[in-house]
Design an enzyme around this catalytic site. Structure first.
Site, PDB file in Angstrom:
ATOM      1  N   LYS A 167      26.779  55.976  41.976  1.00  0.00           N
ATOM      2  CA  LYS A 167      25.996  54.854  42.511  1.00  0.00           C
ATOM      3  C   LYS A 167      25.065  55.340  43.628  1.00  0.00           C
ATOM      4  O   LYS A 167      23.902  54.929  43.699  1.00  0.00           O
ATOM      5  CB  LYS A 167      26.936  53.750  43.015  1.00  0.00           C
ATOM      6  CG  LYS A 167      27.575  52.996  41.863  1.00  0.00           C
ATOM      7  CD  LYS A 167      28.757  52.134  42.269  1.00  0.00           C
ATOM      8  CE  LYS A 167      29.484  51.663  41.012  1.00  0.00           C
ATOM      9  NZ  LYS A 167      30.797  51.069  41.264  1.00  0.00           N
ATOM     10  N   ASP A 201      28.411  42.843  41.739  1.00  0.00           N
ATOM     11  CA  ASP A 201      29.253  43.050  40.561  1.00  0.00           C
ATOM     12  C   ASP A 201      29.465  41.770  39.755  1.00  0.00           C
ATOM     13  O   ASP A 201      30.037  41.806  38.670  1.00  0.00           O
ATOM     14  CB  ASP A 201      30.627  43.569  41.011  1.00  0.00           C
ATOM     15  CG  ASP A 201      30.773  45.055  40.741  1.00  0.00           C
ATOM     16  OD1 ASP A 201      30.075  45.559  39.843  1.00  0.00           O
ATOM     17  OD2 ASP A 201      31.591  45.696  41.419  1.00  0.00           O
ATOM     18  N   GLN A 215      34.614  48.282  45.470  1.00  0.00           N
ATOM     19  CA  GLN A 215      35.022  49.234  44.429  1.00  0.00           C
ATOM     20  C   GLN A 215      36.508  49.028  44.115  1.00  0.00           C
ATOM     21  O   GLN A 215      37.345  49.110  45.013  1.00  0.00           O
ATOM     22  CB  GLN A 215      34.764  50.667  44.930  1.00  0.00           C
ATOM     23  CG  GLN A 215      34.970  51.729  43.891  1.00  0.00           C
ATOM     24  CD  GLN A 215      33.911  51.693  42.779  1.00  0.00           C
ATOM     25  OE1 GLN A 215      32.725  51.561  43.048  1.00  0.00           O
ATOM     26  NE2 GLN A 215      34.347  51.799  41.544  1.00  0.00           N
TER      27      GLN A 215
END
Ligand code: NAP
Length: 272
Positions: free
Chosen positions: A50, A117, A94
């Site tokens: 990322k 997300d 995460q």
């Protein structure tokens, strides 16, 4: 027949180039904040990917690390700070988190308009209510992977029912008029279902879960799973499936890079 490979790296590069062009035009550059509250080796790899993609596109990136002594309160407080920080356009938590942390509360602390997300209850609710909004990156990446691929029928089988991949993907495929079957760890005779799939997606994380005898000839096969043995990374789909599938994704170099690119697309979308 030998399956054509769906080139995830190429698809991701195209998306990233498009993002870069958009970011170049922006006066205020988007910034992504990543919360890393675990010592999961896979998470480290994903976070590195990322960061690299952010560098390529001109998006800023801030990684906030919490060690195993962190408390739920500290993580929640940090996310609230990021929510209120105008410079931050998108936030990713995460997964997985340290076992003592409450994942649901932490994910839902992220402001829906910064939820890169798409995993807050509000954004998932929008998705399941057929409303426009940010879609979780991996299901979004799977749709991108099949965009230019001809699927010979409308039977889709999704193996895996997580909130991150299987459930949102099943819904997105329904929206595209597929007849969708979702399988999971309690499914008996998995092969009986997968054999009917014109589009077969496996998102489990078990090497060789899907073998040639479990796939339909000519199927489009999307391998999302990731498992590690030593330094090697494997998907869920065994190599011999290539002999009968029409299209297949590789692991690595398949859905992974497209997922990262889709995530950054969401960050740019939130900045607009
Ligand atoms: P997860 O939350 O652990 O879910 C795994 C799913 O697989 C569950 O629904 C589980 O069923 C099901 N399952 C387990 N064993 C099975 C079996 N023998 N047969 C059929 N189904 C079985 O994982 P996730 O977050 O969805 O991720 C799935 C995989 O994709 C992992 O390997 C992950 O690393 C990978 N992944 C890759 C990317 C990428 O960018 N390439 C992105 C996200 C995830 P139950 O619900 O019954 O437990």
């Amino acid at each position: 027949m030998s399956a054509k490979i769906i080139d995830g790296k190429r698809i991701a590069e195209e998306i990233l180039e498009n993002i870069k062009a958009q970011v170049d035009e922006m006066r205020t550059k988007p910034v992504l904040a990543i919360i890393n509250a675990s010592e999961d080796p896979a998470s480290e790899i994903y976070i590195k990917a990322k960061i690299k993609a952010c560098e390529k596109t001109g998006i800023g990136c801030e990684v906030i690390i919490f060690d195993s002594n962190c408390t739920q309160k500290e993580v929640v407080k940090k996310i609230k700070e990021l929510n209120n920080n105008e410079k931050i356009s998108g936030i990713i938590v995460q997964l997985p988190l340290w076992k003592h942390l409450d994942e649901e509360e932490i994910l839902n602390t992220v402001l829906p308009k910064k939820d890169a997300d798409g995993l807050t209850d509000i954004n998932l609710g929008r998705l399941f209510g057929n409303k426009k909004g940010i879609v979780p990156a991996t299901p979004h990446a799977i749709l991108k992977a099949i965009e230019d691929v001809e699927v010979s029928g409308k039977n889709a089988v999704v193996v895996g029912r997580s909130k991150l991949v299987g459930k949102p993907l099943a819904h997105l495929l329904l929206q595209k008029d597929f007849t969708v079957t979702v399988c999971h760890s309690k499914t008996e005779n998995l092969g009986e279902f997968t054999k009917n799939a014109d589009l077969l997606v496996s998102a489990v994380g078990k090497k060789d879960l899907i073998t040639k005898s479990m796939a339909k000839s000519g199927a489009v096969v999307i391998d999302v799973g990731i498992s590690r043995f030593g330094n090697k990374i494997y998907g869920d789909v065994s190599k011999d499936v290539c002999e009968i599938a029409s299209y297949i994704t590789a692991v690595p170099g398949g859905i992974g890079p497209i997922t990262v690119a889709c995530l950054l697309e969401s960050v740019v979308e939130y900045t607009k």
